[in-house]
Design a protein around this motif. Structure first.
Motif, PDB file in Angstrom:
ATOM      1  N   GLY A 221      22.578  45.336  77.816  1.00 41.55           N
ATOM      2  CA  GLY A 221      24.013  45.007  77.487  1.00 41.55           C
ATOM      3  C   GLY A 221      24.662  43.337  77.915  1.00 41.55           C
TER       4      GLY A 221
ATOM      5  N   ARG B 193      20.121  39.651  78.220  1.00 40.69           N
ATOM      6  CA  ARG B 193      19.284  40.024  77.314  1.00 40.69           C
ATOM      7  C   ARG B 193      17.744  40.481  77.343  1.00 40.69           C
ATOM      8  NH1 ARG B 193      19.582  39.796  71.540  1.00 40.69           N
ATOM      9  NH2 ARG B 193      21.389  37.846  71.629  1.00 40.69           N
TER      10      ARG B 193
ATOM     11  N   ARG C 184      17.362  43.700  78.640  1.00 39.54           N
ATOM     12  CA  ARG C 184      17.918  43.972  78.008  1.00 39.54           C
ATOM     13  C   ARG C 184      15.996  44.576  76.854  1.00 39.54           C
ATOM     14  NH1 ARG C 184      21.464  43.105  75.295  1.00 39.54           N
ATOM     15  NH2 ARG C 184      21.442  41.880  74.070  1.00 39.54           N
TER      16      ARG C 184
ATOM     17  N   SER D 182      26.843  45.138  74.916  1.00 41.20           N
ATOM     18  CA  SER D 182      25.748  43.882  73.762  1.00 41.20           C
ATOM     19  C   SER D 182      26.652  43.421  72.795  1.00 41.20           C
ATOM     20  CB  SER D 182      25.046  44.070  73.719  1.00 41.20           C
ATOM     21  OG  SER D 182      24.829  45.734  72.681  1.00 41.20           O
TER      22      SER D 182
END
Length: 256
Positions: free
Chosen positions: A86, A89, A92, A146
């Motif tokens: 989260g 980036r 993720r 996030s």
């Protein structure tokens, strides 16, 4: 104050009374064969019999212990993984497809492989519950983290806070609500997965009791097992909600 408490109690009680009334109504309506739907009082009598003579408490303890251990281990692993996904980036982008791939796999489909690699002992059941808890917890964590606005961090930096202080006093408090939500979601998923995990040669447990009862078409025992799972899951969720309300009281003060 007493009137308010009584009103809340009655509002909470009403759905359960309605459910029991509907249960009786369906049974007496003639739409379904009465032998296929044991009456609530028959299920209650079977519950007492199982509790006093058939070791129901042992089954409840065995299942609750498995769920507790599976969820605890799953969330301990899911929190740091979900936080990294989260917060960063690039992490993720790298791991999101794989996380969603494994999350979509039903735990029951993995039982043959779990038996091959972990046998049929207690470890195999915990692996199934860990799997279910971990991936549900990771999704909740990284979706929540996030969405944390960086404004709080900029404000802390403006006030002269260092990186460790920002992490301890800003990031961790903002993450706690998502950890608690992940824990609640994982707990629900684990209870939903319990019957599948106890397919693996379980001698005791509510899932094992339901499986054995289905073999002999003991519908009242099946109802007892299902209701016990629901009640225990509800109690554990209520406890978590109380803990969450206490730990997150600062949010209400901040909003006020």
């Amino acid at each position: 104050m007493n009137g308010s408490v009584a009103r809340r109690f009655l509002l909470g009680l009403a759905p359960w009374v309605g459910a029991v009334a509907l249960w009786y109504g369906v049974r007496w309506s003639g739409l379904v064969n009465e032998s296929l739907i044991p009456a609530p009082h028959q299920v209650a009598a079977k519950f007492v019999e199982l509790l006093l003579h058939e070791g129901l408490l042992i089954d409840i303890y065995a299942s609750t212990r498995r769920v507790f251990l599976g969820v605890t281990l799953g969330i301990f692993a899911a929190v740091p993984v979900g936080f990294l996904l989260g917060w960063y980036r690039s992490a993720r982008t790298f791991a999101d497809p794989m996380i969603n791939f494994f999350r979509a796999l039903p735990p029951i489909a993995l039982i043959p492989l779990v038996i091959v690699y972990f046998g049929v002992d207690e470890v195999a059941k915990l692996v199934i519950l860990f799997y279910a808890s971990f991936f549900s917890g990771v999704i909740v964590m990284y979706e929540g983290v996030s969405q944390i606005t960086p404004l709080y961090i900029r404000v802390a930096q403006t006030l002269g806070a260092g990186e460790f202080e920002i992490f301890r006093k800003v990031i961790i408090p903002l993450t706690v609500p998502h950890i608690l939500t992940a824990l609640r979601v994982a707990l629900g998923v684990a209870w939903a997965t319990l019957v599948a995990s106890e397919l693996i040669a379980a001698q005791r447990g509510l899932g094992a009791m339901i499986q054995n009862a289905s073999t002999y078409f003991l519908l009242d025992v099946i109802y007892v097992g299902i209701i016990c799972i629901g009640v225990i899951a509800l109690i554990m969720d209520l406890i978590l909600r109380k803990i969450s309300a206490r730990l997150l009281a600062w949010q209400e003060r901040a909003i006020a």
